[in-house]
Scaffold this active site. Structure first.
Site: not given
Ligand code: NAP
Length: 247
Positions: A142, A155
């Site tokens: 991130s 985080y």
């Molecule tokens: P998101 O929309 O909340 O999606 C999270 C995903 O992780 C979902 O598919 C969820 O599946 C899965 N998940 C949660 N707990 C899990 C577990 N215990 N085992 C396996 N899968 C699990 O998040 P996102 O924004 O796409 O984020 C994806 C990655 O990008 C993360 O690592 C986050 O830290 C990083 N990131 C995001 C941002 C941002 O602004 N969005 C910025 C920087 C980095 P279920 O629906 O089945 O729970």
């Protein structure tokens, strides 16, 4: 055909929604068979798999809590059994909960490190011996690491560990022609970022990078596609910040 420069089977963790879903969709479009890992959103994972199949691709939704080593082992077994040896591993599963350090509960700390850090560690440990020669590993960190924002302590610390694993594993896999990199997105319009934020705060984040918008999941999927594809083969042990110039 499997060649070192065109990997065939990809496992994307946390691919039922958000960034992971966009990555799975994109890698399928790039010609890979994709395993769509999720924890609880079975319907969304199945819908994405069906969408990919309708477009002529190959997709397999698989439930596993990446924080649990036994479930990750079963996940690898199942992908190998149904799709063949894994060429590309993308660790996108993650969570974000905010609290100043003074108010960070043991439970919040455990949640962040269990999913973001141990979840990534669990897949990397297996990938180190089971990924196909010439494979690609892409972790998701991130841009918050560069910003040191108040409230992001647990985080940021959990993702700093992911960046550490990335660099060390790249060195440990010497001789196997496997690259290990991380993508570090800025704010991306997904549930993780949008939930619990006011419209004003979201707008403020959107205006922060010189490109003056939020990232979209497809922006990050494009970077992963590059790292996983033939043109990304010389990038190794790097953290790529994909954030419109935010930091
Ligand atoms: P998101 O929309 O909340 O999606 C999270 C995903 O992780 C979902 O598919 C969820 O599946 C899965 N998940 C949660 N707990 C899990 C577990 N215990 N085992 C396996 N899968 C699990 O998040 P996102 O924004 O796409 O984020 C994806 C990655 O990008 C993360 O690592 C986050 O830290 C990083 N990131 C995001 C941002 C941002 O602004 N969005 C910025 C920087 C980095 P279920 O629906 O089945 O729970």
């Amino acid at each position: 055909m499997t060649t070192p420069t065109s990997p065939r089977t990809a496992l994307v963790t946390g691919a039922s929604r958000g960034i992971g879903a966009a990555i799975a969709r994109r890698l399928a479009r790039d010609g890979m068979a994709v395993a769509i890992n999720y924890a609880s959103s079975a319907d969304r994972a199945e819908a994405l798999a069906e969408e990919i199949r309708q477009a002529g691709g190959r997709a397999l939704p698989l439930r596993a809590d990446v924080a649990r080593p036994d479930e990750v082992r079963n996940l690898f077994d199942e992908v190998e059994r149904q799709l063949g040896r894994i060429d590309v591993l993308v660790n996108s599963a993650g969570m974000l909960k905010l609290a100043p350090l003074a108010d960070t509960s043991d439970a919040l700390y455990d949640q962040a490190f269990d999913l973001n850090t141990r979840g990534t560690f669990n897949t990397l440990r297996l990938a180190a011996t089971r990924l196909a020669e010439g494979g690609r590993i892409i972790n998701v960190s991130s841009t918050t690491l560069a910003l040191n924002l108040p409230g992001y302590g647990a985080y940021i610390a959990s993702k700093a560990a992911v960046e550490g694993f990335t660099r060390v594993l790249a060195n440990e896999l010497r001789g196997r022609r496997i690259t290990v990199n991380a993508v570090a997105p800025g704010p991306v319009a997904t549930e993780l970022f949008l939930k619990d934020k006011s419209a004003e705060l979201i707008e403020r984040y959107a205006k922060m990078p010189p490109l003056e918008r939020l990232g979209q999941p497809e922006d990050i999927a494009g970077v992963v596609s590059f790292l996983a594809g033939p043109d990304g083969g010389w990038i190794n042990g790097q953290i790529l910040r994909a954030n419109g110039g935010l930091a």
